[in-house]
Design a protein around this motif. Structure first.
Motif: not given
Length: 277
Positions: A88-101, A152-156, A164-173
């Motif tokens: 589907r293109g693009g990059v994931y946020w993180s992978v496991t220590f051995d490189g799995k999504p 816009l911010e976050a996508f599946t 957008n939990e990842k880039l929200s804070e201080n009690g706002v979304m």
């Protein structure tokens, strides 16, 4: 003297620190280090960290001419495909220590960092694979991560909007953030510096326009940080670090365009940020 001191600190302290955290067995860099510098070898690995390291070693190798740094740039570049969604293109946020999504969120902020890193690696090596991938992510951002008013911010994993939990804070979304806009601008600036592609230049101008209209607040001598979809600020907050970061980063990207009138306009605003932090 200051420049020499910075160069010495970079080459003898900062880069060796990261060199010592290279995961030569599993690829990339170890994702977590304890306060005593012991390594958590099973920790997940983030795309933002890997991208920043790829940019750092690519840029350091190019600027200093130290060929030993190329090894680390290549190592970071070799691990980046573990974050790629080949379907589907693009990059994931993180992978496991051995490189799995692991966390398959497609965050606009994250895509911007990948472009920045790939562009720096291309400037160092002229590897067409890096440039092709940077351009591909650029088009994915423009296709999936924008609306008529901006970014816009976050996508599946399949590019459907999510909270957008990842880039929200201080009690706002937040539905839009200054931070994401800034780092998309950073990535696009790196790509434009590497290619001088008119299409990328057009989007840089659009990003500067959004920032000037909605993020920069001259009466407060700062930027706003978190917004709803209509650019209403959600919290009275100043991020001093982002203000000083924006002051130089927006100047740099704007100056790449070679538009004196635009540069004068932007520099007036960024001077305010620089003087107020």
């Amino acid at each position: 003297m200051f420049r020499q001191d910075c160069s010495h600190h970079l080459l003898t302290t900062i880069l060796p620190f990261w060199e010592n955290l290279t995961d030569w067995e599993r690829g990339g860099w170890f994702g977590y280090v304890n306060h005593d510098l012991s390594v958590e070898r099973g920790a997940h690995k983030g795309c933002i960290l890997n991208s920043r390291i790829l940019w750092t070693f690519s840029t350091a190798a190019r600027v200093t001419g130290d060929k030993s740094l190329l090894r680390y740039a290549r190592h970071a570049f070799a691990f980046l495909p573990h974050f790629e969604d080949t379907e589907r293109g693009g990059v994931y946020w993180s992978v496991t220590f051995d490189g799995k999504p692991l966390d398959t969120t497609k965050h606009t902020y994250n895509q911007g960092f990948a472009i920045y890193a790939l562009s720096a690696y291309y400037r160092l090596t002229k590897d067409p694979v890096a440039l092709t991938y940077a351009k591909k992510i650029f088009h994915l951002i423009e296709q999936h991560c924008t609306d008529s008013e901006g970014y816009l911010e976050a996508f599946t994993i399949d590019w459907k909007p999510e909270s957008n939990e990842k880039l929200s804070e201080n009690g706002v979304m937040a539905e839009r953030t200054m931070n994401t806009l800034l780092h998309v601008f950073e990535g696009y600036s790196g790509l434009y510096q590497a290619t001088q592609t008119p299409e990328v230049g057009t989007e840089l101008r659009a990003l500067l326009d959004i920032w000037g209209k909605h993020m920069f607040q001259p009466e407060k001598r700062r930027q706003e940080v978190f917004f709803d979809k209509n650019y209403h600020s959600l919290i009275d907050l100043q991020s001093y670090g982002h203000d000083i970061e924006s002051a130089w980063l927006l100047d740099w990207g704007c100056d790449l365009l070679g538009d004196a009138a635009l540069a004068e306009k932007v520099h007036r605003m960024t001077d305010v940020l620089a003087q107020s932090v």
